[in-house]
Design an enzyme around this catalytic site. Structure first.
Site, PDB file in Angstrom:
ATOM      1  N   CYS A  83       0.574  -1.431   0.107  1.00 32.52           N
ATOM      2  CA  CYS A  83       0.157  -0.101   0.006  1.00 32.52           C
ATOM      3  C   CYS A  83       0.760   1.362  -0.003  1.00 32.52           C
ATOM      4  O   CYS A  83       0.489   2.171  -0.796  1.00 32.52           O
ATOM      5  CB  CYS A  83      -1.093  -0.078   1.157  1.00 32.52           C
ATOM      6  SG  CYS A  83      -0.108   0.063   2.854  1.00 32.52           S
ATOM      7  N   HIS A 135      -2.831   1.014   6.911  1.00 37.75           N
ATOM      8  CA  HIS A 135      -3.008   0.805   5.640  1.00 37.75           C
ATOM      9  C   HIS A 135      -3.361   2.288   4.925  1.00 37.75           C
ATOM     10  O   HIS A 135      -3.718   2.953   5.706  1.00 37.75           O
ATOM     11  CB  HIS A 135      -4.222   0.021   5.213  1.00 37.75           C
ATOM     12  CG  HIS A 135      -4.409  -0.195   3.887  1.00 37.75           C
ATOM     13  ND1 HIS A 135      -3.728  -1.037   2.792  1.00 37.75           N
ATOM     14  CD2 HIS A 135      -5.470   0.092   3.082  1.00 37.75           C
ATOM     15  CE1 HIS A 135      -4.115  -1.352   1.809  1.00 37.75           C
ATOM     16  NE2 HIS A 135      -5.329  -0.446   1.714  1.00 37.75           N
ATOM     17  N   HIS A 147      -5.858   1.730  -4.167  1.00 38.98           N
ATOM     18  CA  HIS A 147      -5.021   1.280  -2.807  1.00 38.98           C
ATOM     19  C   HIS A 147      -4.361  -0.129  -3.386  1.00 38.98           C
ATOM     20  O   HIS A 147      -4.911  -0.616  -4.583  1.00 38.98           O
ATOM     21  CB  HIS A 147      -5.436   1.036  -1.694  1.00 38.98           C
ATOM     22  CG  HIS A 147      -6.392   0.016  -1.432  1.00 38.98           C
ATOM     23  ND1 HIS A 147      -6.597  -1.057  -0.726  1.00 38.98           N
ATOM     24  CD2 HIS A 147      -7.684  -0.074  -2.426  1.00 38.98           C
ATOM     25  CE1 HIS A 147      -7.570  -1.718  -0.961  1.00 38.98           C
ATOM     26  NE2 HIS A 147      -8.360  -1.254  -1.809  1.00 38.98           N
TER      27      HIS A 147
END
Length: 189
Positions: A83, A135, A147
């Site tokens: 990510c 994240h 993402h």
């Protein structure tokens, strides 16, 4: 391919109608420039125009990576992205900004913003590993974000309204133009 085309069209629609600043007229060296309110407006680019162009550059850069596989610690299209690797690559490619390596470090960068203030190009953070800011993704508008999800996944666009993401949302940051992040020479490959 159909999804990529649809997403690109949707992204272009977001920015449709946002006029870019007019090109300034040519200036003859040595000739005095008349400063009127009209010339100042015509020669200056508004903050909104610059921000819109920057967000458009981010979205164009990010959407080119749709479908690239996830790889823990990955930071290139050739090997895959995690990510934060994806976010770093997109910001470096589009704006020349060298963001920190991890989602947690990125959460300390820029300006904290409320969810109601989200604009395309903002960073959005989630608790996906039982810890805050584990994240990160890039907000695209219309409650969607780009993402690189997790092992077995691929770079994709998802809705922040989905129960999974809605319940794990940790906050958002707007990365401002900070001199310490600018680095045209930094290679993050």
């Amino acid at each position: 391919m159909r999804i990529k085309t649809t997403l690109c069209i949707a992204c272009l629609a977001i920015f449709a109608g946002q006029a870019l600043a007019a090109e300034p007229p040519e200036h003859v060296p040595g000739a005095p420039a008349a400063l009127t309110s009209e010339s100042i407006v015509a020669h200056s680019e508004s903050l909104l125009d610059r921000a819109s162009r920057g967000a458009g550059d981010l979205m164009n850069s990010g959407l080119q990576y749709l479908g690239i596989r996830y790889r823990f610690g990955g930071n290139s299209a050739e090997t895959g992205f995690d990510c934060s690797g994806l976010v770093r690559r997109v910001f470096m490619d589009a704006l020349g900004l060298n963001l920190p390596r991890t989602a947690k470090e990125m959460a300390n960068t820029g300006e904290r913003i409320n969810p109601s203030e989200l604009k395309p190009g903002d960073l959005v953070f989630f608790n996906t590993m039982r810890r805050t800011f584990s994240h990160v993704g890039i907000y695209l508008g219309d409650n969607r974000f780009l993402h690189s999800p997790s092992a077995g996944g691929k770079v994709r666009v998802e809705s922040m309204s989905d129960d999974y993401w809605r319940t794990r949302f940790n906050g958002a940051r707007r990365v401002v133009d900070q001199p310490e992040l600018r680095s045209a020479e930094t290679n993050i490959r």
